[in-house]
Write a protein that holds these residues in place. Structure first.
Motif, short mmCIF file in Angstrom:
data_model
loop_
_atom_site.label_atom_id
_atom_site.label_comp_id
_atom_site.label_asym_id
_atom_site.label_seq_id
_atom_site.Cartn_x
_atom_site.Cartn_y
_atom_site.Cartn_z
N THR A 31 -18.57 29.23 -23.62
CA THR A 31 -18.04 28.18 -24.42
C THR A 31 -18.85 27.81 -25.55
O THR A 31 -19.90 28.30 -25.67
CB THR A 31 -18.57 26.86 -23.27
OG1 THR A 31 -19.65 27.04 -22.74
CG2 THR A 31 -17.60 26.92 -21.89
N ASN A 32 -18.03 27.30 -26.39
CA ASN A 32 -18.69 27.02 -27.59
C ASN A 32 -19.67 26.14 -27.35
O ASN A 32 -19.90 25.15 -26.65
CB ASN A 32 -17.81 26.51 -28.64
CG ASN A 32 -16.52 27.56 -28.89
OD1 ASN A 32 -16.92 28.75 -28.58
ND2 ASN A 32 -15.33 27.24 -29.17
N TYR A 34 -21.47 22.47 -27.86
CA TYR A 34 -21.01 21.44 -28.18
C TYR A 34 -21.87 20.61 -27.24
O TYR A 34 -22.41 21.10 -26.32
CB TYR A 34 -19.65 21.24 -28.00
CG TYR A 34 -19.14 20.69 -26.86
CD1 TYR A 34 -18.71 19.60 -26.24
CD2 TYR A 34 -19.29 21.52 -25.72
CE1 TYR A 34 -18.21 19.34 -25.00
CE2 TYR A 34 -18.89 21.32 -24.55
CZ TYR A 34 -18.50 20.20 -24.19
OH TYR A 34 -18.12 19.75 -22.91
N GLN A 120 -12.63 17.99 -22.16
CA GLN A 120 -12.69 19.57 -22.32
C GLN A 120 -11.39 20.17 -22.30
O GLN A 120 -10.36 19.63 -21.85
CB GLN A 120 -13.72 20.40 -21.26
CG GLN A 120 -15.36 19.74 -21.19
CD GLN A 120 -15.86 20.22 -20.06
OE1 GLN A 120 -15.29 20.85 -18.91
NE2 GLN A 120 -16.99 19.97 -20.13
N GLN A 124 -12.47 24.69 -26.95
CA GLN A 124 -13.88 24.56 -26.83
C GLN A 124 -14.35 26.02 -26.08
O GLN A 124 -15.48 26.32 -25.83
CB GLN A 124 -14.51 23.66 -26.18
CG GLN A 124 -14.32 22.39 -26.84
CD GLN A 124 -14.11 21.16 -25.84
OE1 GLN A 124 -13.80 21.06 -24.77
NE2 GLN A 124 -14.71 19.93 -26.37
#
Length: 192
Positions: A31-32, A34, A120, A124
């Protein structure tokens, strides 16, 4: 290292790998970074469908709340709630000889748990992949990297295994859906 597929490519599984009776479908992702205040919980599922692409028995939907199909042909090894670490985050094991005769397609999907509530989506998520491993020798037969072409989708049909003239084949799909798991269930003919 196995064959690397692109979206839309199809490949023989059982014909080009004589003696392959079981396959591990490994799924992984990152997951990026953030700050949304929530962990990402991605879930792999398998929809065991007939020739028309429809699941005719609710128990032929294998996911974190139903880890094994009634015929024992498909087994989910368990929910990974964080996706931490390298390698496969979740695995689905397919035992081809055990599959019921009516099962001709197996849709492998990934969804984001509570995606809407947590705001979400697959925009992402990065480095998502699926791979097929022969459990006999732990050799990777093939790999499909999903790439980054998703934005607002909350569910992805990663690939499909399908029976053709008695042999199993692999189709790299990578198509996104909005509406999460419920949308996928409707797509495969299940009532939500």
């Amino acid at each position: 290292m196995g064959i690397v597929l692109s979206k839309g490519q199809r490949i023989d599984l059982t014909k080009t790998n004589p003696g392959l009776t079981k396959a591990i479908i490994g799924l992984g992702w990152d997951t990026n970074k953030y700050n949304g205040g929530h962990d990402f919980d991605l879930d792999a599922s398998a929809f065991l469908a007939d020739a028309n692409g429809k699941v005719i028995n609710d128990l032929d939907f294998v996911f974190y709340n139903n880890l094994k199909s009634p015929d024992g042909g498909v087994e989910h090894t368990g929910d990974n709630r964080t996706g931490e670490g390298d390698g496969d985050d979740e695995q689905i094991i397919i035992n081809f000889p055990k599959l019921s005769p009516h099962i001709e397609r197996i849709g492998i999907t990934v969804t984001i748990h509570e995606a809407e509530a947590r705001n979400q989506n697959f925009g992402q998520v990065s480095n998502a992949f699926v791979r097929v491993v022969n459990p006999e020798d732990n050799q990777e037969i093939l790999r499909f990297d999903l790439g980054e072409d998703f934005s607002v989708e909350t569910a992805v049909v990663v690939c499909e295994l399908y029976k053709h003239q008695g042999e199993w084949k692999f189709n790299a799909i990578g198509s996104g859906f909005s509406g999460g798991l419920a949308a996928l269930c409707r797509n495969y003919g299940l009532t939500v």
